[in-house]
Design an enzyme around this catalytic site. Structure first.
Site, PDB file in Angstrom:
ATOM      1  N   GLY A 148       0.740  -1.305  -0.121  1.00 12.06           N
ATOM      2  CA  GLY A 148       0.109  -0.090  -0.132  1.00 12.06           C
ATOM      3  C   GLY A 148       0.904   1.034  -0.140  1.00 12.06           C
ATOM      4  N   GLY A 198      -6.153  -2.470  -4.179  1.00 15.03           N
ATOM      5  CA  GLY A 198      -6.875  -2.686  -2.903  1.00 15.03           C
ATOM      6  C   GLY A 198      -6.327  -3.962  -2.288  1.00 15.03           C
ATOM      7  N   GLY A 217     -12.891  -1.875   9.683  1.00 15.14           N
ATOM      8  CA  GLY A 217     -13.829  -2.492   9.188  1.00 15.14           C
ATOM      9  C   GLY A 217     -14.657  -3.341  10.305  1.00 15.14           C
ATOM     10  N   SER A 253      50.204  12.940  33.023  1.00 16.07           N
ATOM     11  CA  SER A 253      48.881  13.703  32.586  1.00 16.07           C
ATOM     12  C   SER A 253      49.376  14.745  31.624  1.00 16.07           C
ATOM     13  CB  SER A 253      48.568  14.756  33.745  1.00 16.07           C
ATOM     14  OG  SER A 253      48.115  13.751  34.878  1.00 16.07           O
ATOM     15  N   ASN A 281      48.491   3.150  32.975  1.00 16.85           N
ATOM     16  CA  ASN A 281      47.792   4.047  33.329  1.00 16.85           C
ATOM     17  C   ASN A 281      47.667   5.473  32.435  1.00 16.85           C
ATOM     18  OD1 ASN A 281      46.441   5.316  35.903  1.00 16.85           O
ATOM     19  ND2 ASN A 281      47.711   6.867  35.414  1.00 16.85           N
ATOM     20  N   ARG A 302      -1.305   7.915   4.704  1.00 19.96           N
ATOM     21  CA  ARG A 302      -1.510   8.835   6.121  1.00 19.96           C
ATOM     22  C   ARG A 302      -0.342   8.812   6.929  1.00 19.96           C
ATOM     23  NH1 ARG A 302      -6.448   4.620   7.595  1.00 19.96           N
ATOM     24  NH2 ARG A 302      -5.320   3.437   5.872  1.00 19.96           N
TER      25      ARG A 302
END
Ligand code: UD1
Ligand code: CA
Length: 482
Positions: free
Chosen positions: A25, A91, A159, A424, A396, A29
């Site tokens: 289909g 259909g 339906g 770091s 680490n 919608r």
């Protein structure tokens, strides 16, 4: 055992039945470029859920009727079903008729169902098939078929099913063709039928277009059978939510919500804690192990599998991941990789595709990983970007470490050995290799390989001027601008 939301619920196979799913289909919608059968519901295309229900009901042969955007639908649904083409959308009856050549010579039960009822359960399909077969079903005349019926408080649009005193279906009237009396009927047609193959296509050929839309209605088959003295059994469904059809976006959202709750109920039945089902979003393709807790506002998507005793969330997105046991992930986004057991991730980590994070690793806040292998017990606890890297076990990674993996043209790999210590704010300019047990000093820019157990330090030497700050402050205060 991991639990599947889609665990096959059926044991008795139905090789004597086949299924025809109508998905040709135009789905006007939905107002969408994407064909309706492919709109996702919990990560699976709408019509994919219907295919799955048929499979779980033990039906081997599934024929999908496609038409509108046929190639796209075929590609989206995959090639484990058969396809037939409805070139013009005349259909639902005409769509069913298109399956005739494919089913030539087939004897048995033909399940015909719309492709837009994703909540249908395999057990329901099995009972519908059972209503057509069996000797007791033929009692009141020959049973040509059976159909599900549902009672809705608001039957608008559906339906209406008109039955005789014996409870057999006499005919179905579409909402737009119904009289006011017929519209008052609350028993509706969910568009899920089962017919004996013999005689089905003869009846389909008798359908006319005498209705408001001028279409060939599949529903008319029921009236034709009944008028010919054949019995169409009504199989009422207890929970009408199971046959909710999707015609609009609002219905799509509602069906998705119900599907999600169903999946989560399945998880909970099998021993998963779902703290807040209302804010837990989960695809039908996800599995979660026992005693895992899913915290609120968490999304588990795609092909994700999660082991036992994990904690996932709150506020976490997990997609296409394989995760071991006893791992905790909080407030993070984790996509497309593998995570071992006893791993800690987050808060605020971003794990991008292609990562393998091994057992016991710890990935902390504001750490981004991409296409990297993170060894057992590695800690990268704060503020790092690690991309295209291999990090050996026990290493680490200090706060603020960056792998410079991209030179503007190509991606390069960073390889860090085992038990290394990355200070770091180390910048690793790839391609570069740091050996086992090596250290980098904080703030180092690593541009050359570092041998095992060496220290790399590469930063400007610090200069310290005694009393400088105090002198600077008092000079400012003397001039009155401090
Ligand atoms: C249909 C039923 C209605 C039922 C409702 C339940 C008919 C005439 N009406 O109405 O009684 O209450 O479903 O949801 O069947 N399709 C095709 N080719 C076509 C037309 C439709 O393949 O030419 C497919 C659609 O893709 C869809 C299914 O058939 O999967 C039903 O069509 P749809 O237009 O959604 O019918 P409804 O108006 O919902
Ligand atoms: Ca419909």
């Amino acid at each position: 055992m991991p639990l599947s939301a889609a665990e096959a619920q059926s044991t008795n196979k139905n090789p004597q039945a086949c299924a025809v799913i109508l998905a040709a289909g135009k789905s006007t919608r939905m107002r969408s470029e994407l064909p309706k059968p492919l709109h996702p519901v919990c990560g699976v295309p709408l019509t994919g859920h219907v295919v799955r229900a048929c499979r779980d009901a033990g039906i081997e042969r599934v024929v999908v009727v496609i038409g509108h955007q046929a190639d796209r639908v075929r590609e989206g649904l995959g090639d484990d079903v058969e396809y037939v083409l409805q070139t013009e959308q005349l259909g639902s009856g005409h769509a069913a008729m298109c399956a005739e050549p494919a089913l030539k010579g087939f004897h048995g039960a033909v399940l015909i169902l719309a492709g837009d009822v994703p909540l249908i359960r395999p057990q329901t399909l099995e009972s519908l098939i059972a209503a057509v077969g069996g000797d007791e079903a033929t009692a009141g005349g020959r049973t040509a078929g059976a159909m599900l019926t549902a009672r809705l408080d608001d039957p608008t649009g559906y339906g209406r099913v008109i039955c005789d005193e014996a409870g057999n279906v006499v005919k179905i009237v579409e909402h737009r063709d119904a009289t006011p009396e017929e519209r008052a009927i609350k028993v509706v047609n969910p568009s899920i039928y089962c017919f004996r193959a013999e005689g089905l296509f003869e009846k389909l050929h008798q359908i006319g277009t005498d209705n408001d839309q001028g279409e060939l209605y599949l529903t008319d088959v029921v009236g034709i059978a009944s008028a010919a003295g054949e019995r169409i059994a009504a199989v009422p469904i207890e929970d009408a939510r199971e046959v909710l059809g999707v015609n609009t976006r609002a219905e799509l959202a509602e069906v998705t919500r119900l599907m999600r709750l169903r999946i989560l109920e399945g998880f909970m039945r099998e021993g998963v804690t779902v703290v807040d089902p209302a804010t837990t979003y989960v695809d039908a393709t996800v599995t979660v192990g026992r005693d895992t807790t899913i915290e609120p506002q968490t999304h588990l998507l795609g092909s994700t599998t999660i082991g036992e005793r994990c904690t996932i969330g709150p506020m976490t997105v997990v997609k296409d991941m394989r995760i071991g046991d006893e791992t905790a992930i909080m407030q993070s986004r984790v996509i497309g990789g593998v995570i071992g057991s006893r791993v800690r991730i987050g808060p605020f980590a971003h794990i991008r595709p292609g990562c393998s994070i091994r057992d016991g690793a710890r990935i902390g806040d504001f750490v981004e990983l991409k296409n990297s292998d993170i060894g057992e017990g590695v800690a990268a606890s704060h503020l790092s970007y690690i991309g295209d890297a291999d990090v050996g076990a026990g290493t680490n990674v200090g706060a603020g470490t960056i792998t410079c993996n991209y030179d503007g043209y190509k991606k390069h790999r960073t390889v860090i050995g085992k038990r290394a210590f990355i200070g770091s704010h180390t910048t690793l300019v790839a391609p570069v290799h740091v050996g086992d047990g090596a250290m980098t000093a904080a703030g180092t820019v690593v541009t050359e390989d570092v041998p095992g157990d060496a220290l790399a330090i590469g930063r400007a030497r610090q200069a310290t001027r005694e009393g400088w700050a105090a002198r600077w402050r008092s000079a400012r205060e003397r001039h009155g601008d401090g």
